[in-house]
Design an enzyme around this catalytic site. Structure first.
Site, PDB file in Angstrom:
ATOM      1  N   ASN A   7      61.491  -8.096 -33.102  1.00  8.10           N
ATOM      2  CA  ASN A   7      60.445  -7.105 -33.371  1.00  8.10           C
ATOM      3  C   ASN A   7      59.872  -6.646 -32.036  1.00  8.10           C
ATOM      4  OD1 ASN A   7      58.133  -5.681 -33.998  1.00  8.10           O
ATOM      5  ND2 ASN A   7      57.291  -7.221 -35.374  1.00  8.10           N
ATOM      6  N   LYS A  14      58.811  -9.873 -29.899  1.00 10.59           N
ATOM      7  CA  LYS A  14      58.660 -11.091 -30.683  1.00 10.59           C
ATOM      8  C   LYS A  14      59.976 -11.379 -31.389  1.00 10.59           C
ATOM      9  CE  LYS A  14      53.791 -10.032 -31.600  1.00 10.59           C
ATOM     10  NZ  LYS A  14      52.785  -9.747 -32.657  1.00 10.59           N
ATOM     11  N   ARG A  93      63.686  -4.762 -36.090  1.00 10.18           N
ATOM     12  CA  ARG A  93      62.659  -3.888 -36.631  1.00 10.18           C
ATOM     13  C   ARG A  93      62.629  -2.604 -35.801  1.00 10.18           C
ATOM     14  NH1 ARG A  93      56.906  -3.008 -34.350  1.00 10.18           N
ATOM     15  NH2 ARG A  93      55.919  -1.797 -35.993  1.00 10.18           N
ATOM     16  N   ASP A 151      60.377   0.763 -40.431  1.00 12.30           N
ATOM     17  CA  ASP A 151      59.016   0.775 -40.956  1.00 12.30           C
ATOM     18  C   ASP A 151      58.765   1.964 -41.881  1.00 12.30           C
ATOM     19  OD1 ASP A 151      57.329  -1.372 -40.378  1.00 12.30           O
ATOM     20  OD2 ASP A 151      57.109  -0.775 -38.298  1.00 12.30           O
TER      21      ASP A 151
END
Length: 206
Positions: A7, A14, A93, A151
Site C-alpha cells: 500500500n 506499508k 493498492r 480504491d
C-alpha cells in the site's frame, strides 16, 4: 497461500505478508507473517519492519517509492520470505482506476501502461504505486502473479446524478471528469465486516 500486500501513500509505503491458510486464534481469517512501514519518503525516512523472527529499524534518506520498495524487498529476502515457492501472489493498492478498472485486475504490461496513463487523476498516489509495481517486477519477474486493487472501483456504480459535476458534458467526457469516489477498499471492508457482524445481507457496492 502467502500474499504480499503493498500500500503506497504519497510519502509512505506499508506492507503485510499474510498466510491465508495458517491456523491461529485471531479474529481475521489469515495470519500475518511480516509487516512494515517506511514513512517520510522523499527525505529523511524512517523504516520499521517486523516479523516473528526478525525486525529492522533505521532512519535513512530515501528518494522515492522505487527505492523504498527495493529496501522492502531486500529485507524480505534477507528474512527468508522470498525463497523460491514461498510467495504465491502480490497485491498492490492503486488509488485511481479511472473508468476502466472497476475490479481487481491481474497486472501485465498493458494494465501497467494504462495505470500510468491515469497518473493525472491521482498524481500523488498512482506514481508511487507504479514504483512498487516496477520494483516487484524487478525482483519477482513473472514467477509470482500480481494484482492491482483500485480504491475507485467500489464507487463505480454511483448513479449519474451523483457522479456528474455541473459542467458541460463534452468537457467532462473529454477529460474524464466525474466523481470517482475514494478510499473504496476501506469502504468495502467496513461494509462487508458490518454485514458479517450483524448477519445482514450485503447490498450494492456504492
Amino acid at each position: 497461500m502467502r500474499v504480499l500486500v503493498i500500500n503506497c501513500g504519497s510519502s509512505t509505503l506499508k506492507f503485510q505478508l499474510i498466510d491465508t491458510a495458517a491456523r491461529h486464534t485471531g479474529p481475521a481469517a489469515e495470519h500475518r507473517l511480516a509487516h512494515g512501514v517506511i514513512a517520510r519518503i522523499g527525505g529523511q525516512a524512517s523504516i520499521d519492519f517486523v516479523a516473528d523472527s526478525a525486525a529492522y529499524q533505521d532512519a535513512v534518506t530515501i528518494a522515492d517509492h522505487d527505492e523504498a520498495s527495493q529496501r522492502m524487498f531486500e529485507w524480505l529476502s534477507t528474512a527468508g520470505f522470498l525463497a523460491s515457492g514461498s510467495l504465491d501472489a502480490v497485491g498492490h493498492r492503486v488509488v485511481h482506476g479511472g473508468h476502466r478498472f472497476v475490479e481487481p485486475t491481474r497486472l501485465d504490461n498493458n494494465v501497467i501502461t494504462a495505470i500510468d496513463a491515469l497518473r493525472d487523476l491521482a498524481p500523488l498516489h498512482n506514481e508511487p504505486a507504479l514504483g512498487a509495481i516496477r520494483a516487484a517486477q524487478a525482483v519477482l519477474g513473472t514467477r509470482v502473479p500480481m494484482v492491482a486493487v483500485f480504491d475507485t472501483a467500489f464507487h463505480h456504480t454511483l448513479p449519474a446524478w451523483a457522479a456528474q459535476y455541473a459542467i458541460p458534458r463534452n468537457l467532462a467526457a473529454r477529460y474524464h471528469i466525474r466523481r470517482y469516489g475514494f478510499h473504496g477498499i476501506a469502504h468495502r471492508y467496513m461494509s462487508e465486516r458490518y454485514a458479517t457482524l450483524t448477519a445482514t445481507p450485503p447490498t450494492g457496492s456504492s
